[in-house]
Design an enzyme around this catalytic site. Structure first.
Site, PDB file in Angstrom:
ATOM      1  N   TRP A  60       0.875  -1.174   0.000  1.00 43.68           N
ATOM      2  CA  TRP A  60       0.000   0.000   0.000  1.00 43.68           C
ATOM      3  C   TRP A  60       0.902   1.211   0.000  1.00 43.68           C
ATOM      4  O   TRP A  60       1.911   1.234   0.715  1.00 43.68           O
ATOM      5  CB  TRP A  60      -0.900   0.030   1.242  1.00 43.68           C
ATOM      6  N   LYS A  74      -6.993   2.812  -2.430  1.00 43.02           N
ATOM      7  CA  LYS A  74      -7.631   3.698  -1.453  1.00 43.02           C
ATOM      8  C   LYS A  74      -8.238   4.870  -2.211  1.00 43.02           C
ATOM      9  O   LYS A  74      -7.677   5.304  -3.232  1.00 43.02           O
ATOM     10  CB  LYS A  74      -6.553   4.178  -0.472  1.00 43.02           C
ATOM     11  N   ASP A  88      -6.976  -4.473   9.960  1.00 43.28           N
ATOM     12  CA  ASP A  88      -6.258  -3.219   9.749  1.00 43.28           C
ATOM     13  C   ASP A  88      -6.995  -2.073  10.422  1.00 43.28           C
ATOM     14  O   ASP A  88      -7.895  -1.479   9.849  1.00 43.28           O
ATOM     15  CB  ASP A  88      -6.086  -2.944   8.247  1.00 43.28           C
ATOM     16  N   GLU A 110      -3.115  -2.790  -2.586  1.00 41.49           N
ATOM     17  CA  GLU A 110      -4.270  -2.238  -1.865  1.00 41.49           C
ATOM     18  C   GLU A 110      -4.564  -0.813  -2.296  1.00 41.49           C
ATOM     19  O   GLU A 110      -3.743   0.084  -2.121  1.00 41.49           O
ATOM     20  CB  GLU A 110      -3.963  -2.267  -0.357  1.00 41.49           C
ATOM     21  N   ASP A 155      -9.868   3.620   9.817  1.00 46.56           N
ATOM     22  CA  ASP A 155      -9.263   2.551  10.610  1.00 46.56           C
ATOM     23  C   ASP A 155      -9.745   2.455  12.054  1.00 46.56           C
ATOM     24  O   ASP A 155      -8.936   2.273  12.962  1.00 46.56           O
ATOM     25  CB  ASP A 155      -7.738   2.730  10.613  1.00 46.56           C
ATOM     26  N   HIS A 211      -8.895  -6.444   4.051  1.00 48.83           N
ATOM     27  CA  HIS A 211      -8.460  -5.707   5.241  1.00 48.83           C
ATOM     28  C   HIS A 211      -9.724  -5.361   6.014  1.00 48.83           C
ATOM     29  O   HIS A 211     -10.485  -4.478   5.611  1.00 48.83           O
ATOM     30  CB  HIS A 211      -7.696  -4.433   4.858  1.00 48.83           C
ATOM     31  N   ASP A 268     -12.039   8.772   8.907  1.00 49.20           N
ATOM     32  CA  ASP A 268     -11.030   7.830   9.362  1.00 49.20           C
ATOM     33  C   ASP A 268     -11.359   6.435   8.845  1.00 49.20           C
ATOM     34  O   ASP A 268     -12.493   5.970   8.985  1.00 49.20           O
ATOM     35  CB  ASP A 268     -10.942   7.802  10.890  1.00 49.20           C
ATOM     36  N   HIS A 287     -11.608   2.018   2.695  1.00 48.68           N
ATOM     37  CA  HIS A 287     -10.955   2.772   1.623  1.00 48.68           C
ATOM     38  C   HIS A 287     -11.859   3.215   0.487  1.00 48.68           C
ATOM     39  O   HIS A 287     -11.428   3.348  -0.656  1.00 48.68           O
ATOM     40  CB  HIS A 287      -9.796   1.950   1.060  1.00 48.68           C
ATOM     41  N   ASP A 324      -9.755  -2.923   1.357  1.00 48.34           N
ATOM     42  CA  ASP A 324      -9.817  -2.474   2.752  1.00 48.34           C
ATOM     43  C   ASP A 324     -11.198  -1.852   2.950  1.00 48.34           C
ATOM     44  O   ASP A 324     -11.613  -0.984   2.178  1.00 48.34           O
ATOM     45  CB  ASP A 324      -8.699  -1.453   3.010  1.00 48.34           C
TER      46      ASP A 324
END
Ligand code: RNT
Ligand code: ZN
Length: 431
Positions: free
Chosen positions: A193, A238, A336, A236, A306, A296, A304, A272, A269
């Protein structure tokens, strides 16, 4: 609060009743537990220390859009403490796990080693530890928190010298991942990533993408002779990050096409995409063409990407899709998230247990029956059964899974977190 475990005869009875209830809809709870325990979940080392890593840089670094907020006490101060915390979390987690390391967690013995010069021996403590724990390792290139990443571009940087540095980093990481996989006899996922992107109105969205293709191709080139059996390259995408709100070079579309054309794996993810966009519907679409996916598991909240994973509808829908499609052997699951505002070990435990709960709950669904009802045009029966499933005695099966795995059921694991806080926090804050 006294954190006691639901146990004894009462929980045996609760499980027996639950098993029977699932039996009446054609689901074998024993088998669901067994399958849910066998699926590997890869635990990311970076929740342990707020994505700090073990390098020491003189200059202030841009985090590459990665930001763990909060200042909860007890953060580990070195590799040994990180591993001790991971082991503490693993002891509270039922099922098979792996541990996922970032390149910035290298531990060179004779002073600092730059990212382009990393070698397998710089990870020998991690390897020895993984062997002792009996777990596999996964690995990640670290294209951030480095002086050569401060412009917001790495592999797609306009300066060829900076691009070459990051290509060398990618190649170094592939050798390390291959070594980890081969040594532990368990293929190592190497996830790439990178943060490259722009905060505002890029005039050129094309150049950086063309350069990224070239950079990745240089990393993956056959001439490096990295075995794809042991090193499983994954990319990965985003949509945006902090400081790259307008443009990220490696978007999902970019990597979906790149991975397919290069025969490597794509990572999705959960955090993302657009703020309300979910990934469960993408799985069956992508797996028509891709052989495998890396997931992920994460939780976006506003900007955010994560937050700590919870047992929520989004995560449940992801595992429902995978199980309904019979695709458990075509996905790899990695966590993640990073949160520095609460106990970090508890964050692992909450997120990892939530992930396996979602897997178990998907395996407790009578997927065949639901699909048959749908084919037969019995839409009301399908929807009605889906609704009833939500209030079936899932908790009793989950508690059973924990006991079968020799891990605390219910909230009893919080007692261990509190015990850890009493020992470790004073020691680590020098009190
Ligand atoms: C960042 C990506 C990436 C990182 C780790 C630290 O947005 O999700 O997976 O979280 O590499
Ligand atoms: Zn991720």
């Amino acid at each position: 609060m006294k954190w006691t475990e639901p146990g004894g005869k009462d929980s045996d009875r609760a499980y027996a009743a639950a098993r029977k209830a699932y039996g009446t809809i054609g689901v074998d709870a024993e088998q669901a537990i067994e399958r849910a325990l066998a699926m590997p979940v890869s635990l990311h080392c970076w929740q342990a220390d707020d994505v700090q890593g073990l390098e020491r840089h003189e200059e202030a670094l841009e985090g590459g859009g990665i930001l763990a907020t909060g200042g909860y006490p007890g953060r580990p101060r070195n590799g040994d403490e990180i591993r001790a915390d991971l082991a503490r979390a693993l002891a509270l987690l039922p099922g098979v796990h792996r541990v996922n390391i970032h390149a910035l967690y290298a531990e060179p013995e004779d002073g600092p080693v730059d990212r382009d010069a990393l070698r397998p021996e710089h990870f020998k403590r991690w390897l020895a530890w993984a062997k002792a724990q009996g777990i596999g390792l996964d690995f990640n290139t670290s294209f951030f928190a480095h002086p050569k990443a401060n412009d917001g571009y790495t592999l797609a940087h306009p300066d060829p010298a900076i691009r070459r540095f990051w290509v060398r980093h990618g190649v170094a990481c592939r050798r390390i991942a291959e070594h980890m996989g081969r040594t532990l006899k368990s293929p190592c996922t190497l996830n790439h990533w990178l943060p490259d992107g722009a905060k505002d109105s890029p005039a050129d969205r094309w150049g950086p993408r063309a350069r990224l293709v070239k950079g990745l191709d240089a990393i993956l080139a056959e001439k490096h002779k990295v075995s794809r059996r042991w090193c499983r390259d994954t990319v990965e995408g985003k949509l945006f990050g902090i400081g790259s709100e307008d443009y990220v070079v490696g978007s999902n579309e970019f990597y979906a096409a790149y991975a397919l054309s290069r025969g490597i794996r794509l990572c999705l993810d959960m955090g993302h995409f657009h703020p309300t966009e979910t990934i469960h519907d993408k799985i069956s679409a992508l797996l028509c063409f891709h052989r495998e996916l890396l997931l992920h598991v994460s939780r976006p909240v506003r900007w955010d990407s994560d937050h700590i994973v919870l047992f929520n509808d989004d995560v449940r829908a992801v595992f429902q899709e995978v199980v309904r499609g019979g695709a458990l052997d075509r996905v790899a699951v990695a966590l993640d998230f990073f949160d520095a505002s609460i106990n970090r070990i508890a964050a692992y435990v909450i997120g990892a247990r939530a992930t396996r709960k979602a897997l178990l709950s998907a395996l407790l669904e009578p997927a065949d029956a639901l699909q048959r009802l749908e084919r037969e045009g019995k839409g009301a029966q399908k929807l009605g059964l889906m609704e009833e499933l939500k209030t079936m005695p899932f908790g009793a099966v989950w508690d059973r899974l924990c006991r079968v795995a020799g891990r605390p059921a219910g909230a009893a694991w919080l007692a261990d977190i509190e015990a850890w806080e009493r020992e470790a926090i004073p020691a680590r804050s020098g009190r």
